[in-house]
Scaffold this active site. Structure first.
Site, PDB file in Angstrom:
ATOM      1  N   LYS A 192      58.118  81.829  63.822  1.00 17.20           N
ATOM      2  CA  LYS A 192      57.684  80.749  64.722  1.00 17.20           C
ATOM      3  C   LYS A 192      56.885  79.779  63.855  1.00 17.20           C
ATOM      4  CE  LYS A 192      54.876  79.036  67.105  1.00 17.20           C
ATOM      5  NZ  LYS A 192      54.402  77.651  66.818  1.00 17.20           N
ATOM      6  N   GLY A 245      46.737  81.498  60.395  1.00  8.71           N
ATOM      7  CA  GLY A 245      46.281  80.410  61.252  1.00  8.71           C
ATOM      8  C   GLY A 245      44.788  80.518  61.507  1.00  8.71           C
ATOM      9  N   SER A 246      44.369  80.036  62.660  1.00 12.20           N
ATOM     10  CA  SER A 246      42.932  79.997  62.962  1.00 12.20           C
ATOM     11  C   SER A 246      42.412  81.380  63.358  1.00 12.20           C
ATOM     12  CB  SER A 246      42.670  79.015  64.095  1.00 12.20           C
ATOM     13  OG  SER A 246      43.327  79.452  65.279  1.00 12.20           O
ATOM     14  N   THR A 247      41.118  81.579  63.183  1.00 11.61           N
ATOM     15  CA  THR A 247      40.493  82.848  63.543  1.00 11.61           C
ATOM     16  C   THR A 247      40.604  83.087  65.053  1.00 11.61           C
ATOM     17  OG1 THR A 247      39.031  82.665  61.650  1.00 11.61           O
ATOM     18  CG2 THR A 247      38.336  84.169  63.381  1.00 11.61           C
ATOM     19  N   VAL A 249      42.967  82.101  67.184  1.00 13.71           N
ATOM     20  CA  VAL A 249      44.315  82.546  67.570  1.00 13.71           C
ATOM     21  C   VAL A 249      44.615  83.916  66.955  1.00 13.71           C
ATOM     22  CG1 VAL A 249      46.777  82.011  67.501  1.00 13.71           C
ATOM     23  CG2 VAL A 249      45.147  80.213  68.000  1.00 13.71           C
ATOM     24  N   GLU A 268      45.914  86.371  58.299  1.00 16.58           N
ATOM     25  CA  GLU A 268      45.295  85.561  57.245  1.00 16.58           C
ATOM     26  C   GLU A 268      44.685  84.366  57.959  1.00 16.58           C
ATOM     27  OE1 GLU A 268      44.471  82.766  55.105  1.00 16.58           O
ATOM     28  OE2 GLU A 268      46.525  82.622  54.310  1.00 16.58           O
ATOM     29  N   CYS A 302      43.342  77.006  53.426  1.00 15.04           N
ATOM     30  CA  CYS A 302      42.419  78.042  53.908  1.00 15.04           C
ATOM     31  C   CYS A 302      41.438  78.456  52.816  1.00 15.04           C
ATOM     32  CB  CYS A 302      43.209  79.235  54.402  1.00 15.04           C
ATOM     33  SG  CYS A 302      44.419  79.798  53.235  1.00 15.04           S
ATOM     34  N   GLU A 399      34.820  76.142  59.283  1.00 16.04           N
ATOM     35  CA  GLU A 399      35.947  75.622  58.506  1.00 16.04           C
ATOM     36  C   GLU A 399      36.292  74.225  59.033  1.00 16.04           C
ATOM     37  OE1 GLU A 399      39.868  77.529  56.776  1.00 16.04           O
ATOM     38  OE2 GLU A 399      40.045  77.293  58.932  1.00 16.04           O
TER      39      GLU A 399
HETATM   40  O1  TXE Z   1      45.728  76.555  64.341  1.00 17.53           O
HETATM   41  P1  TXE Z   1      46.511  77.651  65.159  1.00 17.53           P
HETATM   42  P2  TXE Z   1      45.558  74.981  64.640  1.00 17.53           P
HETATM   43  C1  TXE Z   1      42.437  76.593  60.975  1.00 17.53           C
HETATM   44  C2  TXE Z   1      41.869  75.255  60.528  1.00 17.53           C
HETATM   45  C3  TXE Z   1      42.343  74.341  61.592  1.00 17.53           C
HETATM   46  C4  TXE Z   1      42.220  75.221  62.814  1.00 17.53           C
HETATM   47  C5  TXE Z   1      43.035  74.836  63.996  1.00 17.53           C
HETATM   48  O2  TXE Z   1      40.467  75.316  60.526  1.00 17.53           O
HETATM   49  O3  TXE Z   1      41.558  73.187  61.691  1.00 17.53           O
HETATM   50  O4  TXE Z   1      42.648  76.495  62.361  1.00 17.53           O
HETATM   51  O5  TXE Z   1      44.402  74.603  63.634  1.00 17.53           O
HETATM   52  C6  TXE Z   1      50.376  79.358  66.584  1.00 17.53           C
HETATM   53  N1  TXE Z   1      49.767  82.823  70.356  1.00 17.53           N
HETATM   54  N2  TXE Z   1      43.695  76.892  60.308  1.00 17.53           N
HETATM   55  O6  TXE Z   1      45.089  74.786  66.033  1.00 17.53           O
HETATM   56  O7  TXE Z   1      46.571  77.240  66.607  1.00 17.53           O
HETATM   57  C7  TXE Z   1      50.632  77.893  66.327  1.00 17.53           C
HETATM   58  O8  TXE Z   1      51.717  77.430  67.097  1.00 17.53           O
HETATM   59  C8  TXE Z   1      50.539  82.866  69.257  1.00 17.53           C
HETATM   60  C9  TXE Z   1      43.605  77.684  59.119  1.00 17.53           C
HETATM   61  O9  TXE Z   1      46.805  74.297  64.260  1.00 17.53           O
HETATM   62  O10 TXE Z   1      45.915  78.958  64.826  1.00 17.53           O
HETATM   63  C10 TXE Z   1      50.890  77.901  64.833  1.00 17.53           C
HETATM   64  O11 TXE Z   1      52.223  78.305  64.571  1.00 17.53           O
HETATM   65  N3  TXE Z   1      50.588  81.888  68.357  1.00 17.53           N
HETATM   66  C11 TXE Z   1      44.917  78.135  58.663  1.00 17.53           C
HETATM   67  C12 TXE Z   1      49.915  78.973  64.331  1.00 17.53           C
HETATM   68  O12 TXE Z   1      49.588  79.758  65.471  1.00 17.53           O
HETATM   69  C13 TXE Z   1      49.824  80.796  68.557  1.00 17.53           C
HETATM   70  C14 TXE Z   1      46.080  77.291  58.839  1.00 17.53           C
HETATM   71  C15 TXE Z   1      48.624  78.433  63.710  1.00 17.53           C
HETATM   72  O13 TXE Z   1      48.010  77.536  64.593  1.00 17.53           O
HETATM   73  C16 TXE Z   1      48.978  80.688  69.677  1.00 17.53           C
HETATM   74  C17 TXE Z   1      46.053  76.572  60.101  1.00 17.53           C
HETATM   75  C18 TXE Z   1      48.967  81.764  70.608  1.00 17.53           C
HETATM   76  N4  TXE Z   1      48.196  81.744  71.687  1.00 17.53           N
HETATM   77  C19 TXE Z   1      44.873  76.366  60.756  1.00 17.53           C
HETATM   78  N5  TXE Z   1      48.317  79.512  69.603  1.00 17.53           N
HETATM   79  C20 TXE Z   1      44.960  78.992  57.424  1.00 17.53           C
HETATM   80  N6  TXE Z   1      44.410  80.202  57.483  1.00 17.53           N
HETATM   81  O14 TXE Z   1      45.543  78.619  56.428  1.00 17.53           O
HETATM   82  C21 TXE Z   1      48.735  78.897  68.478  1.00 17.53           C
HETATM   83  N7  TXE Z   1      49.652  79.656  67.831  1.00 17.53           N
END
Ligand code: TXE
Length: 500
Positions: A192, A245-247, A249, A268, A302, A399
């Site tokens: 995804k 992704g984010s902490t 989520v 991660e 990240c 972050e």
């Molecule tokens: O992240 P999300 P966002 C951090 C960074 C950024 C913040 C928000 O600080 O500003 O997160 O970014 C999927 N169930 N990082 O909102 O939402 C989403 O569709 C399952 C750090 O974009 O965590 C995407 O594919 N999946 C980071 C993925 O999660 C869900 C990189 C990441 O998006 C979901 C990105 C749910 N309920 C953001 N909601 C790193 N560690 O490198 C969202 N997603």
């Protein structure tokens, strides 16, 4: 920094053709069951690039069904590792043949520098795929030294159907961090991609098929997190979930895993990585390293080094030079070879970064340079530096994921170890010193998954990468990255008439 579109003209913005816009399920590009699509936008302008199929639970169900069938009855996990490796090598060769087109897709989708994509991200993905292609025929268990008269051994078996939820900051790199070891292990996957950056993932699905990856082994369901992503995380037939992704989520998907089938989870997550610069460091080298660590990919990394601790003897000189260097940065169109910083990925991230710059000012930190949006369109932000930052401030703890550096002064090694660890995160850390004793002491004292001494972003296919503390758990890359897609089976049989 100059404005968006800065860096002068004299370069050509290529016309980017988007060839793949549909979900990739069981070897075919298909519309979403609902027929819905969503817009993916170009952060240089905010304009729509393409309409992409919007997958939801019904589509995830179809993709998981295809993956389940491919894993339970198909050839992929049953062929030899050598044969799987051959196909993955072919996949890597096809990536090399489409470097320009792939780099363009990530540039228009994510605002990434085109040249960096062309020489680093895309070839780097092919390299990582080859690393795991070479590992596919070296997966084996152990013979056990049993206390009883038993013959025991372990088998390393693929974990099954894997769900991969990936972010937008490195659409290509993140895709291959996840998919390469899982495929090498013999798993079938459902990816995804992030809704901001679906384009290259669909192209990779096409290349995988062309390389001979059997139908159903690699599926890509584009769509949103709370719908398509959540359906992957809570699916009863997904055996493992790997998420970047984010902490926030990360917490949600782990909960979904616990409440569905207890699928194993790797996370991660975010970071707020410190870099510690000691008095003995070469000043120019240190300033360059920190600039690189904070501003690469417009701070959307990240592991970006964003809490910079500089020892008091060189602090003032460091601040002056760091500001001079940040001001030299050329912010503008990521297709322009003279530009070194493109736009933030989308409006939400752009607004988040500007909000934190505002918070920093209100918290009483000193804005030394930057701090403003630039350009008359698109999501460009000047490279920004704050000094007089205190450990408790939000800009030192949260972050930001943008081009914002927080500079702090320290006196002693003991003090800076304590400060560097004063964070809920633990993804990476940098140390700049020529003193081997200091480097050894500090590297073993910081609780983070990667320590880079006199370098930064020292990623390598053979170097496992992943966080400590609230930055998550489970490694990508290296043999650790393969291990998480394997499970160990113990086989035991009694021994009767053997001599030992
Ligand atoms: O992240 P999300 P966002 C951090 C960074 C950024 C913040 C928000 O600080 O500003 O997160 O970014 C999927 N169930 N990082 O909102 O939402 C989403 O569709 C399952 C750090 O974009 O965590 C995407 O594919 N999946 C980071 C993925 O999660 C869900 C990189 C990441 O998006 C979901 C990105 C749910 N309920 C953001 N909601 C790193 N560690 O490198 C969202 N997603």
């Amino acid at each position: 920094g100059s404005g968006g579109g800065g860096g002068g003209k004299g370069f050509e913005v290529p016309r980017v053709e988007v060839r793949f816009t549909k979900l990739f399920i069981n070897g075919n590009f298909v519309d979403a069951v609902s027929g819905k699509t969503f817009e993916t936008r170009d952060p240089r302008t905010g304009e729509v690039i393409a309409n992409i199929a919007e997958g939801d639970k019904a589509d995830v169900d179809l993709a998981v069904k295809a993956a389940r069938e491919a894993f339970d009855n198909g050839p992929w996990p049953r062929m030899t590792g050598y044969e799987r490796g051959r196909i993955l090598h072919k996949f890597a060769d096809l990536i090399d043949q489409h470097v320009e087109e792939l780099a363009m897709l990530d540039t228009v989708d994510a605002g990434k520098l085109f040249l960096v994509g062309k020489v680093r991200d895309i070839p780097g993905a092919a390299h990582l795929l080859r690393y795991y292609a070479g590992a596919a025929d070296k997966i084996h268990g152990e013979t056990l030294k049993m206390a009883q008269r038993m013959h025991g051994y372990t088998l390393k078996e693929p974990v099954g159907v894997v769900g991969h939820i990936v972010p937008w900051n490195y659409p290509t790199t993140m895709f291959f961090f996840k998919v390469s070891p899982a495929l090498a292990a013999g798993c079938a996957v459902v990816v995804k991609p992030a809704e901001q950056t679906p384009l290259s993932a669909l192209f990779y699905a096409h290349l995988a098929k062309e390389a001979g990856v059997p139908d159903g082994v690699l599926n890509v369901v584009t769509g949103f997190g709370p719908t398509a992503g959540a359906a992957v995380a809570s699916h009863m037939d997904v055996d493992k979930l790997s998420f970047t992704g984010s902490t926030e989520v990360g917490r949600l998907v782990m909960k979904a895993a616990a409440e569905s089938n207890l699928k194993s989870v790797s996370l991660e997550l975010g970071g707020k990585s410190p870099i510690v610069v000691f008095d003995d460091a070469d000043l120019d080298m240190a300033v360059n390293l920190v600039n690189f660590a904070t501003y690469t990919n417009k701070g959307e990394i990240c592991v970006a080094g964003t809490r910079i601790y500089v020892q008091e003897g060189i602090y003032d000189a460091f601040v002056k030079k760091a500001a001079e260097l940040a001001k030299k940065s050329v912010v503008g169109d990521p297709f322009n070879p003279r530009v070194n910083q493109g736009p933030q990925v989308d409006k939400d991230q752009y607004e988040k970064v500007l909000k934190y710059i505002d918070i920093g000012k209100r918290e009483g930190a000193t804005l030394v340079t930057g701090g403003k949006p630039c350009g008359d369109k698109g999501y460009y932000i000047e490279p920004t530096i704050f000094t007089d930052v205190k450990d408790g401030m939000a800009i030192a703890q949260d972050e930001i994921f943008g081009p914002v550096m927080a500079l702090m002064k320290f006196k002693t090694v003991e003090e800076v170890i304590q400060k560097a660890n004063n964070t809920r995160y633990g993804l990476a850390a940098g140390i700049v010193t020529k003193n081997i004793d200091i480097a050894n002491t500090v590297s073993r004292s910081i609780r983070a998954g990667a320590i880079w001494i006199n370098c930064y972003f020292a990623f390598d296919p053979d170097a496992p990468f992943g966080g400590y503390k609230m930055s998550g758990f489970g490694k990508d890359m290296g043999m650790d990255g393969l291990e998480k897609y394997l499970q160990t089976k113990t086989v035991v049989t009694p021994l009767y008439n053997t001599p030992w």
